[in-house]
Each structure stands twice: as C-alpha cells, then as structure tokens.
Design an enzyme around this catalytic site. Structure first.
Site, short mmCIF file in Angstrom:
data_model
loop_
_atom_site.label_atom_id
_atom_site.label_comp_id
_atom_site.label_asym_id
_atom_site.label_seq_id
_atom_site.Cartn_x
_atom_site.Cartn_y
_atom_site.Cartn_z
N ARG A 150 2.39 1.74 14.77
CA ARG A 150 0.95 1.44 14.68
C ARG A 150 0.64 0.03 15.18
NH1 ARG A 150 -0.10 2.49 8.67
NH2 ARG A 150 -2.30 2.11 9.10
N ARG A 170 0.84 -1.21 0.00
CA ARG A 170 0.00 0.00 0.00
C ARG A 170 0.87 1.26 0.00
NH1 ARG A 170 -4.64 0.46 4.50
NH2 ARG A 170 -2.95 1.23 5.79
#
Ligand code: AMP
Length: 188
Positions: free
Chosen positions: A144, A127
């Site tokens: 994250r 991505r």
C-alpha cells in the site's frame, strides 16, 4: 466545499474526515469504506475486489470512479464533500474534475496530512492489533505504501500546480490536527 483529504495510509484521513462530518455536515466519500462495505455485503463487486484489497493493490479506476459518481448523485444537496482515499492517481483526479465540473462545481481545496513513515508503520501496526483489518498486515502495508509513493504521490505536483494544495502536520494529536485543518478551511 469540495475537499480532498490527502495522505498515505495511516495519515489520519478517515479520522479527520469524520470530524468534519460532525462539525460541518459535509459528506465523507471514502472509497476504501465503500469497498469494505461491498465486501461485507457479499455483493459481486465485493467478491471481485476482495483479493486485490487484501494484497494492498489498487482496484480499477473504473470501479472507484463509478462509486464516487453514484454518491455524488445520491447527495445532491450536500453542503460539501470530503474525498478520502480518492483520487489515488492522476486518471482518478482527472475523472473527479470531470464529474464535478459536470455538476457545476470543482475541487476547492486539497489538504495533505504529513506523517513520516516510521509513525505510519506504528499506527498501522496498532490498527492491525485493534481492528484486524487484513490489509493492515505488514506485507500488505508495504504494498500500500509502495502504491502511494508510485501512483498517488504524483498528485501532489498536480494539485500544487492548480494552487489547491495545503499541508497540515499530521504527526500531532487528533484535536491539534483537526484545529489545523479547520484553520486551513476557514482561511480558504
Ligand atoms: P483505504 O481504506 O483508503 O486505505 O483503502 C483500502 C483499499 O481499498 C486500498 O488499499 C485499495 O485496495 C482500495 N481502494 C480504496 N480507494 C481506492 C482508490 N481510490 N483507487 C483504487 N483502490 C482504492
């Protein structure tokens, strides 16, 4: 139907939420999308959260709870909501319960998309190549994933205790996962 789509970054929550919007007319409430839109618009909120998002840390509960509340009030006649990327910790989950019960409804189902860390890394790297999302860079992704494991994963026992938690194998292709999600919802 108020559905929480649950899983780490890269699990496919956004992709599956969009399928449910198309198939069932539910409203997708992605706090990540809302924050990115605020950034793009150049609003004060966008400026306030930009660095936090890029680092991979969570923004304050107050901000995301406010965004969700706003959307619930904007879509009073929705046939259902898909919470995507929210709640991300216990305080947010409790706030969601309060927001929904104040409107006479509740969380009906939590679907966890199960994807292993190796596949997550590969998806996010792809991505990053394709979309260039700043927080998909390897450093931020590590942060994250750390935030997910430390702050978000404790929601699994929280929702399991309420008998709301269902698991779907998120390693399969998009259509297969969508089929499994639909099955869970139809049986619920
Ligand atoms: P996402 O698109 O859901 O991966 O979210 C991208 C980023 O937005 C996250 O890494 C956080 O910085 C922020 N964010 C999104 N949703 C939340 C939330 N519920 N609580 C705190 N921060 C959030």
């Amino acid at each position: 139907m108020n559905l929480v789509l649950f899983g780490p970054p890269g699990a496919g929550k956004g992709t599956q939420a969009k399928r449910l919007v198309a198939d069932r007319g539910y409203i997708q409430l992605s706090t990540g999308d809302m924050l990115r839109a605020a950034r793009k618009s150049g609003s004060a909120l966008g400026k306030q959260v930009a660095a936090i998002i890029d680092r991979g840390d969570l923004v304050s509960d107050e901000i995301v709870i406010g965004l969700i509340e706003e959307q619930l009030d904007l879509h009073k006649d929705a046939p259902g909501f898909i919470f995507d990327g929210f709640p991300r910790n216990i305080a947010q989950a409790e706030a969601l319960d309060t927001l929904l019960s104040g409107r006479g409804v509740q969380v009906d189902c939590v679907i966890r998309l199960v994807v292993d860390d190796v596949a997550l890394l590969a998806r996010i790297a792809q991505r990053f190549e394709e979309q260039g999302r700043e927080d998909d860079n390897p450093e931020s992704f590590k942060v994250r994933l750390g935030a997910y494991n430390k702050q978000t994963a404790p929601l699994l026992p929280f929702y399991d205790g309420k008998k709301l938690l269902k698991e779907v194998n998120g390693m399969n292709d998009i259509d297969t996962v969508a089929g499994a999600v639909a099955l869970v919802l139809d049986l619920d």
